[in-house]
Write a protein that holds these residues in place. Structure first.
Motif, PDB file in Angstrom:
ATOM      1  N   UNK A  29     -17.294  -6.081  12.900  1.00  0.00           N
ATOM      2  CA  UNK A  29     -16.864  -7.334  12.261  1.00  0.00           C
ATOM      3  C   UNK A  29     -16.374  -7.147  10.833  1.00  0.00           C
ATOM      4  N   UNK A  30     -16.037  -5.917  10.462  1.00  0.00           N
ATOM      5  CA  UNK A  30     -15.606  -5.634   9.088  1.00  0.00           C
ATOM      6  C   UNK A  30     -14.108  -5.338   9.070  1.00  0.00           C
ATOM      7  N   UNK A  31     -13.389  -6.045   8.228  1.00  0.00           N
ATOM      8  CA  UNK A  31     -11.943  -5.841   8.142  1.00  0.00           C
ATOM      9  C   UNK A  31     -11.604  -4.687   7.196  1.00  0.00           C
ATOM     10  N   UNK A  32     -10.352  -4.236   7.280  1.00  0.00           N
ATOM     11  CA  UNK A  32      -9.949  -3.039   6.537  1.00  0.00           C
ATOM     12  C   UNK A  32      -8.729  -3.334   5.667  1.00  0.00           C
ATOM     13  N   UNK A  33      -8.907  -3.108   4.380  1.00  0.00           N
ATOM     14  CA  UNK A  33      -7.799  -3.228   3.418  1.00  0.00           C
ATOM     15  C   UNK A  33      -7.516  -1.821   2.911  1.00  0.00           C
ATOM     16  N   UNK A  34      -6.259  -1.443   2.859  1.00  0.00           N
ATOM     17  CA  UNK A  34      -5.956  -0.115   2.304  1.00  0.00           C
ATOM     18  C   UNK A  34      -5.113  -0.265   1.029  1.00  0.00           C
ATOM     19  N   UNK A  35      -5.112   0.803   0.266  1.00  0.00           N
ATOM     20  CA  UNK A  35      -4.449   0.820  -1.033  1.00  0.00           C
ATOM     21  C   UNK A  35      -3.025   1.302  -0.823  1.00  0.00           C
ATOM     22  N   UNK A  36      -2.071   0.578  -1.375  1.00  0.00           N
ATOM     23  CA  UNK A  36      -0.683   1.010  -1.266  1.00  0.00           C
ATOM     24  C   UNK A  36      -0.203   1.282  -2.697  1.00  0.00           C
ATOM     25  N   UNK A  50      -0.920 -13.454  -2.100  1.00  0.00           N
ATOM     26  CA  UNK A  50      -2.080 -14.263  -1.696  1.00  0.00           C
ATOM     27  C   UNK A  50      -3.216 -14.167  -2.702  1.00  0.00           C
ATOM     28  N   UNK A  51      -3.402 -12.977  -3.256  1.00  0.00           N
ATOM     29  CA  UNK A  51      -4.440 -12.795  -4.279  1.00  0.00           C
ATOM     30  C   UNK A  51      -3.958 -11.778  -5.313  1.00  0.00           C
ATOM     31  N   UNK A  52      -4.485 -11.915  -6.522  1.00  0.00           N
ATOM     32  CA  UNK A  52      -4.286 -10.895  -7.558  1.00  0.00           C
ATOM     33  C   UNK A  52      -5.629 -10.727  -8.239  1.00  0.00           C
ATOM     34  N   UNK A  53      -5.986  -9.503  -8.531  1.00  0.00           N
ATOM     35  CA  UNK A  53      -7.295  -9.297  -9.154  1.00  0.00           C
ATOM     36  C   UNK A  53      -7.391 -10.032 -10.475  1.00  0.00           C
ATOM     37  N   UNK A  54      -8.507 -10.728 -10.635  1.00  0.00           N
ATOM     38  CA  UNK A  54      -8.822 -11.332 -11.918  1.00  0.00           C
ATOM     39  C   UNK A  54      -9.767 -10.369 -12.636  1.00  0.00           C
ATOM     40  N   UNK A  90      -3.049  -8.013  -5.357  1.00  0.00           N
ATOM     41  CA  UNK A  90      -2.325  -7.200  -6.326  1.00  0.00           C
ATOM     42  C   UNK A  90      -3.214  -6.758  -7.470  1.00  0.00           C
ATOM     43  N   UNK A  91      -3.049  -5.504  -7.865  1.00  0.00           N
ATOM     44  CA  UNK A  91      -3.647  -5.067  -9.133  1.00  0.00           C
ATOM     45  C   UNK A  91      -2.630  -5.420 -10.209  1.00  0.00           C
ATOM     46  N   UNK A  92      -2.866  -6.529 -10.860  1.00  0.00           N
ATOM     47  CA  UNK A  92      -1.868  -7.077 -11.785  1.00  0.00           C
ATOM     48  C   UNK A  92      -2.467  -7.133 -13.187  1.00  0.00           C
ATOM     49  N   UNK A  93      -2.040  -6.226 -14.030  1.00  0.00           N
ATOM     50  CA  UNK A  93      -2.520  -6.268 -15.416  1.00  0.00           C
ATOM     51  C   UNK A  93      -1.426  -6.937 -16.253  1.00  0.00           C
ATOM     52  N   UNK A  94      -1.549  -8.233 -16.457  1.00  0.00           N
ATOM     53  CA  UNK A  94      -0.610  -8.917 -17.362  1.00  0.00           C
ATOM     54  C   UNK A  94      -1.444  -9.723 -18.352  1.00  0.00           C
ATOM     55  N   UNK A 120      -3.449  -1.788  12.846  1.00  0.00           N
ATOM     56  CA  UNK A 120      -4.558  -2.744  12.814  1.00  0.00           C
ATOM     57  C   UNK A 120      -5.177  -2.943  11.437  1.00  0.00           C
ATOM     58  N   UNK A 121      -4.544  -2.385  10.401  1.00  0.00           N
ATOM     59  CA  UNK A 121      -5.041  -2.625   9.047  1.00  0.00           C
ATOM     60  C   UNK A 121      -4.874  -4.109   8.723  1.00  0.00           C
ATOM     61  N   UNK A 122      -5.880  -4.685   8.091  1.00  0.00           N
ATOM     62  CA  UNK A 122      -5.885  -6.141   7.892  1.00  0.00           C
ATOM     63  C   UNK A 122      -5.282  -6.591   6.569  1.00  0.00           C
ATOM     64  N   UNK A 123      -5.158  -5.672   5.620  1.00  0.00           N
ATOM     65  CA  UNK A 123      -4.622  -6.103   4.335  1.00  0.00           C
ATOM     66  C   UNK A 123      -4.328  -4.921   3.433  1.00  0.00           C
ATOM     67  N   UNK A 124      -3.679  -5.235   2.326  1.00  0.00           N
ATOM     68  CA  UNK A 124      -3.229  -4.199   1.396  1.00  0.00           C
ATOM     69  C   UNK A 124      -3.594  -4.565  -0.032  1.00  0.00           C
ATOM     70  N   UNK A 125      -4.085  -3.575  -0.758  1.00  0.00           N
ATOM     71  CA  UNK A 125      -4.287  -3.717  -2.199  1.00  0.00           C
ATOM     72  C   UNK A 125      -3.105  -2.996  -2.847  1.00  0.00           C
ATOM     73  N   UNK A 126      -2.395  -3.686  -3.710  1.00  0.00           N
ATOM     74  CA  UNK A 126      -1.153  -3.144  -4.257  1.00  0.00           C
ATOM     75  C   UNK A 126      -1.395  -2.615  -5.668  1.00  0.00           C
TER      76      UNK A 126
END
Ligand code: GLC
Ligand code: CA
Length: 556
Positions: A96-103, A285-289, A265-269, A199-205
């Motif tokens: 039941x655990x989803x997988x996000x990979x780093x791009x 959809x999301x950006x790291x705070x 997104x890894x967004x440093x602004x 089958x990867x569920x998401x991406x961290x950019x």
């Protein structure tokens, strides 16, 4: 428990970041691997997380811990194979655990076949147009095109011996892509599809704010001019408006899957309102705070960050992301145990604490008990907030930064490029302690690739598992209660409401779920009649007073 098809799973997920080389080593070469992750799926399931995010596991020269990717569609042979990857995803999904990979789309590794082609093809070639090559300055073109510095120190330009230089915002082994090039753009769409099809569920950019650049200036602006320009449309490297075209294109790719793939997104602004654009539903959809990484441990600081982020999430249709630790920053149990910054420190770093001392290798005196108490309190606070939480491997054990790694063991390019002035991030990447003994404290059968300090033993999974008051058991209880409460309509459908709190404390509710954080109130905050469902502190005492640096969850 199999995966449901809920397309909004990421909105309130508890995501656990795995730094694969330092998580678990199944084959005994000292380096963590994908089979090690598969072996530990029961541990992850018991922890109660919803997803894992894997830092890069791709073939890489490891100039920057794998963020120098030589092949985006394969696994580093030291870490495993594509078949190991498939087995790992299947085991995680089964649990039941989803997988996000780093791009990592801002740069490749210098061993990438297209970079090798570019070097061989020479100036003006289509192969060089995939990266950012410029002629050198001066009569013999031996000077860099500008005085820009790389993030890890040194010039941001590397000469290639034929009068040209290439741009690398990070290490020289990380040449920046030219994302204006249609082939490069198409390549990343192919990469996203390759992993989504698996089958990867998401991406961290990675470095999401920098994918488009304006290098049309002739001469290019100086480093001082760039530094003085706020991130945004006028900045040559950060947060340009065109970058959003890329994420809109990627969103169309994500949405062609069922359920749609998620993005963060890894967004440093500098401006949180501009960060929120990346997180909109048409984009990632999301950006790291990261604001809590920079904030002090205090009620006013936390409340300011939380209010602003919830407002932005509501305005953009995104969901908030709460982060206290990751592989780049000092573990929060250490950050919170350091003395507050002085005015002189503020000139060195803009953060509230004295963590820059650690990064300069000056081993400041930590109050380890206070650091851990605050870390546990802050974690319970973010877990009660609307949005998702991103946890970093080892924080569930209460691990601190390792501040005394021998120089000979260090791997971070920040250490090498700054000639030791910055010790770098290895102290947050030391292999996890699973057992209290053995050559690598249960990380694997052999010595680990970064040495573990002696005190790691006391934080081993096996030790904490047996202690009901351990940080590990606190995380397990917190994630389990959080999951139960989020399943309730009266929590899900309630907005966060701020409640009065004594000086130095903060209190909010979501429907029946109340969270009270005592940051600094020395007298302690008396808890109301009902029993708290969870408390971050080990001992509440008989009179039910929540002491300093503690959080309680109450259910009305
Ligand atoms: C991101 C990563 C960091 C890496 C850098 C360059 O900030 O989190 O670890 O060094 O990008 O890829
Ligand atoms: Ca291994």
């Amino acid at each position: 428990m199999a995966l449901d098809r809920n397309p909004d799973w990421w909105r309130d997920a508890a995501v656990y970041q795995i730094y694969p080389r330092s998580f678990a080593d199944a084959n005994g070469d000292g380096i963590g691997d994908l089979a090690g992750v598969t072996d530990r799926v029961p541990y992850l399931a018991k922890l109660g997380i919803d997803a894992v995010w894997l830092s890069p596991f791709y073939p890489s020269a490891l100039a920057d811990g794998g963020y120098d990717v030589d092949d985006y569609c394969d696994v580093d042979p030291r870490i495993g194979t594509l078949a190991d990857f498939d087995r790992m995803v299947a085991a995680l999904h089964q649990a039941g655990i989803r997988v996000i990979i780093d791009i990592v789309p801002n740069h490749s590794g210098s061993g990438h076949r297209w970079f090798k082609e570019a070097l061989a093809a020479g100036p003006g070639s289509p192969a060089r147009a995939r990266y950012i090559f410029r002629d050198g300055l001066g009569p013999d073109r031996s000077q860099a095109p500008s005085d820009w510095r790389g993030m890890f120190g040194g010039s941001a330009w590397e000469p290639v011996g034929d009068g040209q230089f290439y741009l690398h915002l990070f290490d020289p082994a990380q040449p920046d892509w030219n994302l204006d090039n249609p082939e490069v753009r198409a390549e990343f769409v192919r990469v996203l599809r390759f992993w989504s099809d698996k089958g990867v569920d998401g991406f961290r950019v990675d470095v999401a704010q920098s994918l488009t650049k304006d290098l049309s200036g002739d001469p290019l602006p100086s480093a001082a001019e760039v530094e003085a320009t706020p991130a945004g449309p006028g900045h040559p490297l950060y947060d340009r408006d065109e970058v959003h075209d890329i994420y809109k294109e990627w969103r169309r790719v994500f949405n062609s899957y069922d359920p749609p793939r998620a993005g963060v997104g890894e967004v440093w602004v500098d401006d949180p309102a501009r960060r929120a654009i990346y997180a909109g539903p048409e984009e990632l959809g999301q950006a790291f705070n990261f604001d809590l990484l920079l904030a002090g441990f205090g009620a006013a600081d936390f409340r300011r960050v939380i209010e602003r982020d919830l407002d932005l999430a509501a305005a953009t249709g995104s969901s908030s992301t709460w982060v206290l630790s990751n592989h780049d920053v000092i573990r929060h149990a250490s950050r919170y145990g350091l003395p507050a910054a002085t005015a002189a420190d503020q000139q060195e770093r803009t953060t509230q604490g004295r963590e820059w001392l650690i990064r300069r290798g000056r081993s400041p005196q930590e109050d380890t008990a206070l650091g851990l108490a605050r870390a546990r309190a802050a974690t319970l606070a973010i877990m009660a907030l609307p949005g998702s939480v991103y946890l970093y491997q080892g924080e569930e054990l209460g691990l601190r930064e390792v501040t005394d790694l021998p120089d000979a063991a260090r791997q971070d390019p920040a250490f090498f490029r700054s000639e030791g002035y910055e010790v770098g991030r290895d102290g947050a990447r030391v292999p996890l302690p699973w057992a209290a003994g053995g050559p690598s404290l249960g990380f694997g059968p052999a010595a680990p690739h970064l040495p573990q300090p002696d005190w790691y033993k006391g934080y081993a999974v096996a030790v904490e598992d047996a202690d009901p008051d351990s940080t590990l058991n606190l995380y397990r209880r917190a994630l389990s209660v959080r999951r139960q409460l989020l399943a309730r309509a009266d929590v899900r459908e309630s907005e966060l409401v701020w409640l009065d709190a004594p000086e130095g404390a903060m209190q909010f509710r979501r429907g029946p779920w109340r969270c009270l954080v005592n940051f600094t109130n020395r007298e302690g905050v008396a808890l109301p009649g009902e029993r708290p469902v969870l408390v971050s502190a080990k001992d509440l005492g008989d009179n039910r007073v929540l002491g300093e640096a503690a959080t309680a969850w109450l259910l009305d």
